[in-house]
Motif scaffolding. Structure first.
Motif, mmCIF file in Angstrom:
data_model
loop_
_atom_site.group_PDB
_atom_site.id
_atom_site.type_symbol
_atom_site.label_atom_id
_atom_site.label_comp_id
_atom_site.label_asym_id
_atom_site.label_seq_id
_atom_site.Cartn_x
_atom_site.Cartn_y
_atom_site.Cartn_z
ATOM 1 N N GLU A 40 23.436 -14.280 17.504
ATOM 2 C CA GLU A 40 23.834 -15.603 17.008
ATOM 3 C C GLU A 40 23.361 -16.714 17.943
ATOM 4 O O GLU A 40 22.900 -17.770 17.490
ATOM 5 C CB GLU A 40 25.356 -15.662 16.839
ATOM 6 N N ILE A 41 23.457 -16.483 19.244
ATOM 7 C CA ILE A 41 23.010 -17.477 20.228
ATOM 8 C C ILE A 41 21.507 -17.723 20.082
ATOM 9 O O ILE A 41 21.042 -18.865 20.088
ATOM 10 C CB ILE A 41 23.338 -17.004 21.665
ATOM 11 N N SER A 97 19.624 -17.190 17.464
ATOM 12 C CA SER A 97 19.328 -17.844 16.188
ATOM 13 C C SER A 97 19.634 -19.341 16.251
ATOM 14 O O SER A 97 18.848 -20.168 15.795
ATOM 15 C CB SER A 97 20.152 -17.204 15.063
ATOM 16 N N GLU A 98 20.773 -19.670 16.865
ATOM 17 C CA GLU A 98 21.146 -21.078 16.984
ATOM 18 C C GLU A 98 20.173 -21.840 17.883
ATOM 19 O O GLU A 98 19.841 -22.998 17.622
ATOM 20 C CB GLU A 98 22.564 -21.183 17.550
ATOM 21 N N ALA A 99 19.694 -21.186 18.934
ATOM 22 C CA ALA A 99 18.764 -21.821 19.873
ATOM 23 C C ALA A 99 17.324 -21.777 19.364
ATOM 24 O O ALA A 99 16.438 -22.351 19.997
ATOM 25 C CB ALA A 99 18.854 -21.146 21.234
ATOM 26 N N LYS A 100 17.112 -21.070 18.245
ATOM 27 C CA LYS A 100 15.770 -20.921 17.669
ATOM 28 C C LYS A 100 14.791 -20.262 18.647
ATOM 29 O O LYS A 100 13.641 -20.674 18.784
ATOM 30 C CB LYS A 100 15.224 -22.278 17.197
#
Length: 233
Positions: free
Chosen positions: A109-110, A112-115
């Motif tokens: 998740e981290i 994905s959020e940070a791309k």
């Protein structure tokens, strides 16, 4: 210019000190390299050992093959810096009692959020699965060493009481580049430490050139405490 003058006057000594020793998928690539550390060391510019060295070598090989060395380095540094700024995140990274599924889900998740790139995400997932997230900062440091060697860069850490003015920083880089010679590039990192009282300390490779007032004061103190041999006068 005063700094440059002091450095150039000590250049012969600095030169001797620094020269005294010779200086299928992305995820499966990482996993294969971790299983065969001897193979990793044959494909990296610097031999790395231990847990952090093996993981850093695996990541380096995968990043070079993907032509994404700079991007991966930046992303790894970003997550290390994030862990330093958050006690909760840092504790999560180091806590091996956290269930594996929880670690993997959180890391995914981290990323994905940070791309983050797939390579960085896959690597962090491998760390999470193997309970090695607590080694990330050390791995990042070893990875930076490999990246710099790949680019022909050499890090010099300069410690001073206050930041060096741009002109003095430029002079210092020129002096270190003169010592290093052609074919390599100096990467200068400044470190501020008021406890040295004044002067500078240069860490270059495995060498330390200490011109700090603190060290000179200690040397003078030892000299004054040593008994004087009158017969030698």
């Amino acid at each position: 210019m005063a700094l440059a003058g002091r450095l150039r006057s000590g250049l012969p000594l600095l030169h001797r000190l620094l020269r005294s020793e010779s200086l299928p998928t992305q995820r499966s690539t990482v996993q294969r390299t971790l299983l065969c550390p001897f193979l990793a060391n044959s494909e990296v510019p610097l031999a790395m050992f231990g847990v952090s060295g093996n993981y850093a070598s695996a990541l380096y090989i995968a990043a070079v093959k993907a032509n994404s060395l700079d991007k991966v380095e930046s992303e790894i540094i970003d997550i290390v810096e994030a862990s330093k700024k958050s006690d909760k995140f840092s504790q999560f990274m180091k806590d091996i009692s956290v269930p594996k599924d929880t670690r993997v889900k959180a890391v995914t998740e981290i990323c994905s959020e940070a791309k983050f790139s797939d390579l960085t995400k896959n690597f962090l997932v491998v760390l999470a699965e193997n309970g090695r997230l607590g080694h990330l900062e050390s791995i990042a440091n070893r990875f930076e060493e490999l990246s710099m060697a790949h680019k022909g860069e050499v890090k010099a850490i300069v410690t001073s009481v206050i930041p060096l003015p741009p002109e003095e920083e430029k002079d210092l880089k020129e002096i270190l580049q003169e010592i290093l010679g052609q074919g390599k590039k100096i990467k200068l990192d400044q470190k501020i430490d008021p406890s040295i009282l004044g002067g500078i300390m240069v860490e270059f490779g495995q060498k330390v050139f200490d011109m700090t007032i603190k060290t000179r004061a200690k040397q003078m103190e030892r000299f004054l405490r040593d008994p004087i041999n009158i017969d030698s006068l």
